[in-house]
Design a protein around this motif. Sequence first.
Motif, short mmCIF file in Angstrom:
data_model
loop_
_atom_site.label_atom_id
_atom_site.label_comp_id
_atom_site.label_asym_id
_atom_site.label_seq_id
_atom_site.Cartn_x
_atom_site.Cartn_y
_atom_site.Cartn_z
N THR A 183 0.82 -1.21 0.00
CA THR A 183 0.00 0.00 0.00
C THR A 183 0.86 1.25 0.00
N ILE A 187 1.05 4.23 -2.93
CA ILE A 187 0.89 5.66 -2.66
C ILE A 187 2.13 6.43 -3.10
N LEU A 236 -3.06 17.31 2.45
CA LEU A 236 -3.61 16.22 1.66
C LEU A 236 -2.97 14.88 2.02
N ILE A 237 -1.66 14.89 2.20
CA ILE A 237 -0.96 13.64 2.51
C ILE A 237 -1.40 13.09 3.86
N LYS A 239 -4.10 13.82 5.60
CA LYS A 239 -5.52 13.46 5.55
C LYS A 239 -5.72 12.10 4.89
N SER A 240 -5.04 11.87 3.77
CA SER A 240 -5.18 10.58 3.08
C SER A 240 -4.66 9.42 3.91
N LEU A 241 -3.53 9.64 4.59
CA LEU A 241 -2.96 8.58 5.42
C LEU A 241 -3.88 8.22 6.58
N GLU A 243 -7.17 8.87 6.94
CA GLU A 243 -8.45 8.32 6.49
C GLU A 243 -8.29 6.91 5.93
N GLY A 244 -7.09 6.56 5.50
CA GLY A 244 -6.88 5.21 4.98
C GLY A 244 -6.99 4.13 6.06
#
Length: 246
Positions: A183, A187, A236-237, A239-241, A243-244
């Motif tokens: 994963t 990314i 963004l980074i 937040k994405s991490l 929320e993943g």
Amino acid sequence: MKKKAFVVLLAFLILTAVQSVQAAPLIDIEVGKPEEPAQFVDSINILILLTILTLVPSILVLVTSFTRIVVVLSFLRNALSTPQTPPNQVLIGLALFLTFFIMAPVYGQITREAVNPYLEGTITQKEALETASGPLKEFMLRQTREKDLALFVKLSQDELPEDRMDVALTTVIPAFIISELKTAFIIGFLLYIPFIVIDLIVSSILMSMGMFMLPPATISLPFKLLLFILVDGWHLIVKSLVEGFV
């Protein structure tokens, strides 16, 4: 006068330190044979605790979200062509605190259901370990691919369980690790794409202008930083991490 004042201050600090040492409590450590069975059990518990403390770094890295976060942040730093910025201390610190934030619900559940009852004496040590492994295993299984889990179940030569939660923790952990690495690499690949496009555009422009001696990385770096700032990259980074794992 300044030199004299400095000497007086130094002497005062030394005197204060000496007085503190003299006022410190006496600590005596003795090594001998236990006289009662309870003392022997306490010694074994201390040995087990020290062994667990030596494994804490490995546990933190391998059974939490730390691996994915730190690998993605390393890819991001290399994609920006800033291999030393942010420094390693900053990346590791950010990865640690993000890990604490993500794993807080899991550790809170372990504390309520396993640690506190064990400290109160309502459950045994074996029951506490089995209860504590449940939330941690559930977290890892949510992030583990079926293919990776099936691989290690097959390699362990155990019977195929009816429920994923019945898989042994020693089988879940390596499957979780390789799933997290895949994963993180996916990314990282996606992070590289926009920055590679900038490198290609800058290189093409420099070649068309005949500037072969000017390194393209020197020109593309400001544009990469500008792009990262304009899209609010860190927001963004992170937040994405986070929320993943939700």
